[in-house]
Scaffold this motif. Structure first.
Motif, PDB file in Angstrom:
ATOM      1  N   ALA A  92      -9.978   3.610  -8.803  1.00 46.82           N
ATOM      2  CA  ALA A  92      -9.734   2.818  -7.594  1.00 46.82           C
ATOM      3  C   ALA A  92      -8.910   3.600  -6.581  1.00 46.82           C
ATOM      4  N   ALA A  93      -7.864   4.272  -7.055  1.00 47.36           N
ATOM      5  CA  ALA A  93      -7.013   5.044  -6.148  1.00 47.36           C
ATOM      6  C   ALA A  93      -7.823   6.152  -5.467  1.00 47.36           C
ATOM      7  N   GLU A  94      -8.623   6.866  -6.236  1.00 52.56           N
ATOM      8  CA  GLU A  94      -9.438   7.945  -5.668  1.00 52.56           C
ATOM      9  C   GLU A  94     -10.489   7.388  -4.713  1.00 52.56           C
ATOM     10  N   PHE A  95     -11.155   6.322  -5.117  1.00 53.46           N
ATOM     11  CA  PHE A  95     -12.240   5.743  -4.317  1.00 53.46           C
ATOM     12  C   PHE A  95     -11.729   5.284  -2.951  1.00 53.46           C
ATOM     13  N   HIS A  96     -10.564   4.635  -2.941  1.00 54.73           N
ATOM     14  CA  HIS A  96     -10.034   4.067  -1.703  1.00 54.73           C
ATOM     15  C   HIS A  96      -9.065   4.995  -0.981  1.00 54.73           C
ATOM     16  N   GLY A  97      -8.961   6.245  -1.443  1.00 55.69           N
ATOM     17  CA  GLY A  97      -8.103   7.200  -0.761  1.00 55.69           C
ATOM     18  C   GLY A  97      -6.645   6.821  -0.786  1.00 55.69           C
ATOM     19  N   SER A  98      -6.148   6.478  -1.971  1.00 54.79           N
ATOM     20  CA  SER A  98      -4.753   6.081  -2.127  1.00 54.79           C
ATOM     21  C   SER A  98      -4.096   6.955  -3.189  1.00 54.79           C
ATOM     22  N   LYS A  99      -2.770   7.020  -3.158  1.00 54.62           N
ATOM     23  CA  LYS A  99      -2.052   7.808  -4.152  1.00 54.62           C
ATOM     24  C   LYS A  99      -2.020   7.112  -5.514  1.00 54.62           C
ATOM     25  N   LYS A 100      -2.015   5.781  -5.512  1.00 52.84           N
ATOM     26  CA  LYS A 100      -1.870   5.038  -6.763  1.00 52.84           C
ATOM     27  C   LYS A 100      -2.449   3.646  -6.583  1.00 52.84           C
ATOM     28  N   SER A 101      -2.836   3.023  -7.707  1.00 50.32           N
ATOM     29  CA  SER A 101      -3.283   1.633  -7.652  1.00 50.32           C
ATOM     30  C   SER A 101      -2.776   0.882  -8.875  1.00 50.32           C
ATOM     31  N   LEU A 102      -2.708  -0.434  -8.751  1.00 45.96           N
ATOM     32  CA  LEU A 102      -2.307  -1.303  -9.860  1.00 45.96           C
ATOM     33  C   LEU A 102      -3.267  -2.472  -9.907  1.00 45.96           C
ATOM     34  N   PHE A 103      -3.820  -2.723 -11.097  1.00 50.54           N
ATOM     35  CA  PHE A 103      -4.859  -3.740 -11.272  1.00 50.54           C
ATOM     36  C   PHE A 103      -4.232  -5.103 -11.549  1.00 50.54           C
ATOM     37  N   PHE A 104      -4.757  -6.141 -10.889  1.00 52.29           N
ATOM     38  CA  PHE A 104      -4.285  -7.519 -11.046  1.00 52.29           C
ATOM     39  C   PHE A 104      -5.455  -8.424 -11.438  1.00 52.29           C
ATOM     40  N   ASN A 105      -5.111  -9.587 -11.979  1.00 55.79           N
ATOM     41  CA  ASN A 105      -6.145 -10.509 -12.438  1.00 55.79           C
ATOM     42  C   ASN A 105      -6.943 -11.143 -11.305  1.00 55.79           C
ATOM     43  N   SER A 106      -6.377 -11.196 -10.117  1.00 53.36           N
ATOM     44  CA  SER A 106      -7.080 -11.778  -8.974  1.00 53.36           C
ATOM     45  C   SER A 106      -6.409 -11.329  -7.692  1.00 53.36           C
ATOM     46  N   GLY A 107      -7.097 -11.515  -6.576  1.00 55.05           N
ATOM     47  CA  GLY A 107      -6.509 -11.228  -5.282  1.00 55.05           C
ATOM     48  C   GLY A 107      -5.335 -12.140  -4.996  1.00 55.05           C
ATOM     49  N   TYR A 108      -5.422 -13.370  -5.453  1.00 46.96           N
ATOM     50  CA  TYR A 108      -4.312 -14.315  -5.284  1.00 46.96           C
ATOM     51  C   TYR A 108      -3.072 -13.781  -5.991  1.00 46.96           C
ATOM     52  N   ASP A 109      -3.229 -13.331  -7.232  1.00 48.43           N
ATOM     53  CA  ASP A 109      -2.098 -12.768  -7.970  1.00 48.43           C
ATOM     54  C   ASP A 109      -1.530 -11.535  -7.264  1.00 48.43           C
ATOM     55  N   ALA A 110      -2.404 -10.722  -6.712  1.00 48.86           N
ATOM     56  CA  ALA A 110      -1.951  -9.503  -6.039  1.00 48.86           C
ATOM     57  C   ALA A 110      -1.098  -9.839  -4.819  1.00 48.86           C
ATOM     58  N   ASN A 111      -1.577 -10.745  -3.966  1.00 43.38           N
ATOM     59  CA  ASN A 111      -0.804 -11.123  -2.783  1.00 43.38           C
ATOM     60  C   ASN A 111       0.473 -11.861  -3.154  1.00 43.38           C
ATOM     61  N   LEU A 112       0.380 -12.735  -4.145  1.00 45.39           N
ATOM     62  CA  LEU A 112       1.567 -13.450  -4.599  1.00 45.39           C
ATOM     63  C   LEU A 112       2.619 -12.460  -5.089  1.00 45.39           C
ATOM     64  N   SER A 113       2.186 -11.434  -5.798  1.00 45.64           N
ATOM     65  CA  SER A 113       3.103 -10.424  -6.315  1.00 45.64           C
ATOM     66  C   SER A 113       3.766  -9.646  -5.194  1.00 45.64           C
TER      67      SER A 113
END
Length: 409
Positions: free
Chosen positions: A92-113
């Protein structure tokens, strides 16, 4: 200490539901018809349906057969970590051109976090007035919950004024929250102008000003392989872009989400993001499907699916301009598969939705207060799997229904 009796609690629940019914706002679970034409799902490219992606899944699902468990068995910090999810985050990090990524159970969880744990009590949050509900919930949970300021949708002058007010009132950093493609109107944020504005104001005000961009409705669609709007615009490494959220339940046809940022922010989230810390991790087969979606995104069938989608969007808007009055049609000008037809009034919007479903179109009404009063609409999603005939039939059905309604007034 006196408390409510069970009967008082039950009465309060019944009264709340009754009040919602009277306003025509009661929500109900409804299973979509298997024979209806899909104009409502977020499966833009049809990856969740039978087709090339289903066939492509085989080798990735084989990973699940080799796994020692069929479930994750715990949170990521306990027993839920795996080599497969590490590979997914690296991909994911490579695909989206980012240094790092963290996987979450949902987009809601990601924004809430992000929004519950990141802002400190001296920080402030400036947000687009049409930002997603998950961001609002995160802001309410944050230590900066009283330091929030909205700005007019996609209006950079309003954003400038909101940032200046926030910087005057609070001495911490300013976090600007936007979506790159908005879920209700389908329009695109002026991302470059927003980032450059934040960069200039950071210098002028001698303050840290960062943008957090939700790419839920851009991931999978924009860019050469669906990397999202930030990559498509060459802005993914902009110094004022702090984090991006990409979800997998839409164009990627899967489930879950990633936060894309720096190693420092990812480590902070692992330590402080409560939805991440205390949620059981997704099982191996969910991880495998997301990994497969990333691999599939670079294939010829995936590129063809994206090309077909944009062709269908252009056809949809051409037919809408031809058959519908301008005041009810809400074209995205070819920039988004999210379309809308204004039907002011919750009751009227519900009636048109029922009429269209009876004709075999799976569409939903979007009512206030989800959208501002007077902008209630039928939200339509255009997909790769929608044919030109289906699109034309839907638009003509809307035109006929509106003509009958106008004649009866």
């Amino acid at each position: 200490m006196r408390g409510h009796s069970p009967s008082q609690l039950q009465e309060r629940i019944e009264e709340a539901l009754l009040a919602r019914r009277r306003r025509g706002l009661v929500r109900e679970l409804r299973t979509p018809s298997s024979t209806a034409v899909d104009f409502s799902s977020n499966d833009y490219l049809g990856l969740a349906r039978p087709g090339p992606f289903r066939d492509f899944l085989g080798s990735f699902i084989g990973v699940c057969r080799e796994s020692k468990t069929s479930g994750s068995t715990g949170s990521r910090l306990l027993s839920g970590q795996s080599e497969e999810v590490i590979k997914l985050e690296n991909t994911a990090a490579e695909f989206h051109g980012s240094k790092k990524s963290l996987f979450f159970n949902s987009g809601y969880d990601a924004n809430l976090s992000l929004f519950s744990c990141l802002p400190g009590p001296e920080d402030s949050i400036v947000y687009d007035e049409l930002i997603h509900a998950s961001v609002h919930d995160g802001m309410r949970m944050s230590r900066a919950n009283s330091n929030v300021t909205p700005f007019q949708h996609n209006n950079t002058l309003s954003l400038r004024n909101a940032i200046r007010r926030a910087a005057e009132d609070h001495r911490g950093s300013v976090l600007v929250c936007i979506e790159t493609v908005y879920s209700m109107d389908g329009d695109i944020a002026p991302l470059r102008r927003i980032l450059e504005l934040c960069k200039q104001l950071a210098l002028d005000l001698k303050r840290e000003i960062y943008v957090i961009a939700d790419e839920a409705h851009a991931g999978g669609l924009f860019g050469d392989n669906g990397e999202g709007l930030a990559v498509a615009k060459g802005l993914n490494m902009h110094p004022n872009l702090l984090a991006r959220v990409v979800t997998f339940g839409k164009a990627f046809g899967a489930h879950g989400a990633v936060i894309l940022s720096t190693p420092l922010l990812v480590e902070y989230l692992i330590n402080y993001a409560r939805p991440f810390i205390y949620s059981t991790a997704l099982p191996p087969h969910s991880i495998a499907i997301v990994r497969a979606a990333y691999a599939f995104a670079k294939t010829t069938p995936a590129r063809q699916a994206r090309e077909t989608l944009w062709e269908r969007v252009e056809f949809f808007e051409r037919m809408a301009r031809k058959h519908l009055p301008r005041e009810i049609s809400q074209p995205s000008n070819g920039c988004s598969p999210i379309q809308g037809f204004f039907v002011p009034g919750n009751r009227q919007c519900m009636e048109l939705s029922r009429t269209l479903r009876a004709k075999g179109f799976d569409v939903y009404p979007i009512r206030s207060p989800t959208v501002p009063r007077g902008t209630e609409r039928i939200r339509v999603i255009v997909h790769t799997h929608n044919t030109e005939e289906e699109i034309q039939d839907l638009i003509k059905s809307i035109a006929n229904a509106q003509a009958r309604r106008s004649a009866s007034l």
